[in-house]
Design a protein around this motif. Structure first.
Motif, PDB file in Angstrom:
ATOM      1  N   SER A   1     -10.983   7.352  41.940  1.00 20.43           N
ATOM      2  CA  SER A   1     -11.521   6.076  42.393  1.00 20.43           C
ATOM      3  C   SER A   1     -10.948   4.962  41.541  1.00 20.43           C
ATOM      4  O   SER A   1     -10.588   5.163  40.380  1.00 20.43           O
TER       5      SER A   1
ATOM      6  N   ILE B   1     -12.777   2.576  40.649  1.00 19.60           N
ATOM      7  CA  ILE B   1     -13.901   2.190  39.801  1.00 19.60           C
ATOM      8  C   ILE B   1     -14.011   3.193  38.659  1.00 19.60           C
ATOM      9  O   ILE B   1     -14.132   4.394  38.890  1.00 19.60           O
TER      10      ILE B   1
ATOM     11  N   ARG C   1     -18.007  -8.253  36.416  1.00 20.66           N
ATOM     12  CA  ARG C   1     -17.194  -8.569  37.586  1.00 20.66           C
ATOM     13  C   ARG C   1     -15.999  -9.434  37.208  1.00 20.66           C
ATOM     14  O   ARG C   1     -14.882  -9.221  37.675  1.00 20.66           O
TER      15      ARG C   1
ATOM     16  N   SER D   1     -13.493  -7.294  35.532  1.00 17.61           N
ATOM     17  CA  SER D   1     -12.851  -6.399  36.497  1.00 17.61           C
ATOM     18  C   SER D   1     -11.794  -7.133  37.293  1.00 17.61           C
ATOM     19  O   SER D   1     -10.730  -6.594  37.596  1.00 17.61           O
TER      20      SER D   1
ATOM     21  N   ILE E   1     -14.797  -3.606  43.625  1.00 16.39           N
ATOM     22  CA  ILE E   1     -15.796  -3.870  42.590  1.00 16.39           C
ATOM     23  C   ILE E   1     -17.125  -4.274  43.190  1.00 16.39           C
ATOM     24  O   ILE E   1     -18.071  -4.513  42.455  1.00 16.39           O
TER      25      ILE E   1
END
Length: 234
Positions: A33, A35, A129, A132, A155
């Motif tokens: 992934s 993430i 965030r 990211s 995200i």
């Protein structure tokens, strides 16, 4: 009961197939992934699902009236093991207590200070965030190509399974899904881009496309004031 049995069988087969990626994941040659916490906890998630589906298959074929006491205890132990494995998923994904089941390249040698009772508190959701977005793993650059590259970061969970429609100067040019990229070759000059989903659309964004250069536009869910948001990635 037959439907549930075959569903659990299918899930077990899928998870066993996914385990064939374990060696590549452990070596860092394959990423489960974009993430990070999901990538860290991938092995734990797959094993948890496999144990749970296997346990459910045993439960479906189990007859409590004729089973011995030892068999009943074994089934209870499997159910408890399934629950413990699922509870360990967040520990593997977000902490360093289960680094022994995390691929070496995803581990952190030092325990974060806040886990030791000292040091700054982890960043809140808005800060995570923002970080990211700065650490986006974009696709390979395209030198010498005049184009607009749309990138949708993985995200945000909202609209995860839905595509956004893309427009350049009012003309539809394609769709983009969660964690995806779309490269649109165009001519130099100012271009107005927009994203849509259902009857909702983002505010128009004007980008300057230079000759032999590719400009990257981020497409992501917005907040309460704007459902979709576009921004140029520096």
């Amino acid at each position: 009961m037959r439907l549930e049995f075959w569903m659990m069988t299918a899930i077990l087969l899928v998870t066993m197939t996914r385990l064939t990626k374990a060696r590549s994941w452990w070596r860092g040659e394959w990423r489960s992934s974009r993430i990070r916490w999901r990538d860290r906890a991938w092995l734990t998630i797959v094993v948890s699902v496999a144990v749970l589906s296997g346990t459910m298959l045993i439960v479906f074929a189990f007859d409590r009236d004729t089973a011995s006491r030892g068999a009943l205890q074994a089934v209870r132990s499997l159910i408890i093991l399934s629950g413990v494995l699922f509870l360990s998923v967040p520990l593997a994904g977000w902490t360093h207590y289960l680094d022994f089941v995390v691929a070496p390249h995803l581990r952190s040698d030092d325990t974060p200070p806040y886990l030791r009772g000292s040091g700054p508190v982890p960043p809140n959701r808005a800060e995570r965030r923002a970080r990211s977005r700065r650490r986006l793993r974009l696709g390979a650059p395209t030198p010498g190509r005049t184009a607009i590259r749309f990138h949708r970061p993985a995200i945000r969970f909202r609209d995860r399974f839905r595509a956004y429609r893309l427009e350049i100067d009012g003309e539809p040019v394609g769709e983009i899904r969660h964690g995806g990229e779309v490269l649109i070759v165009t001519t130099p000059g100012p271009r107005t881009v927009r994203a849509r989903i259902d009857w909702v659309e983002s505010s128009p964004l004007t980008v300057l496309v230079r000759p032999d250069r590719t400009v990257t536009v981020l497409v992501e869910p917005g907040d309460e004031t704007e459902y979709l948001r576009l921004a140029v990635h520096d």
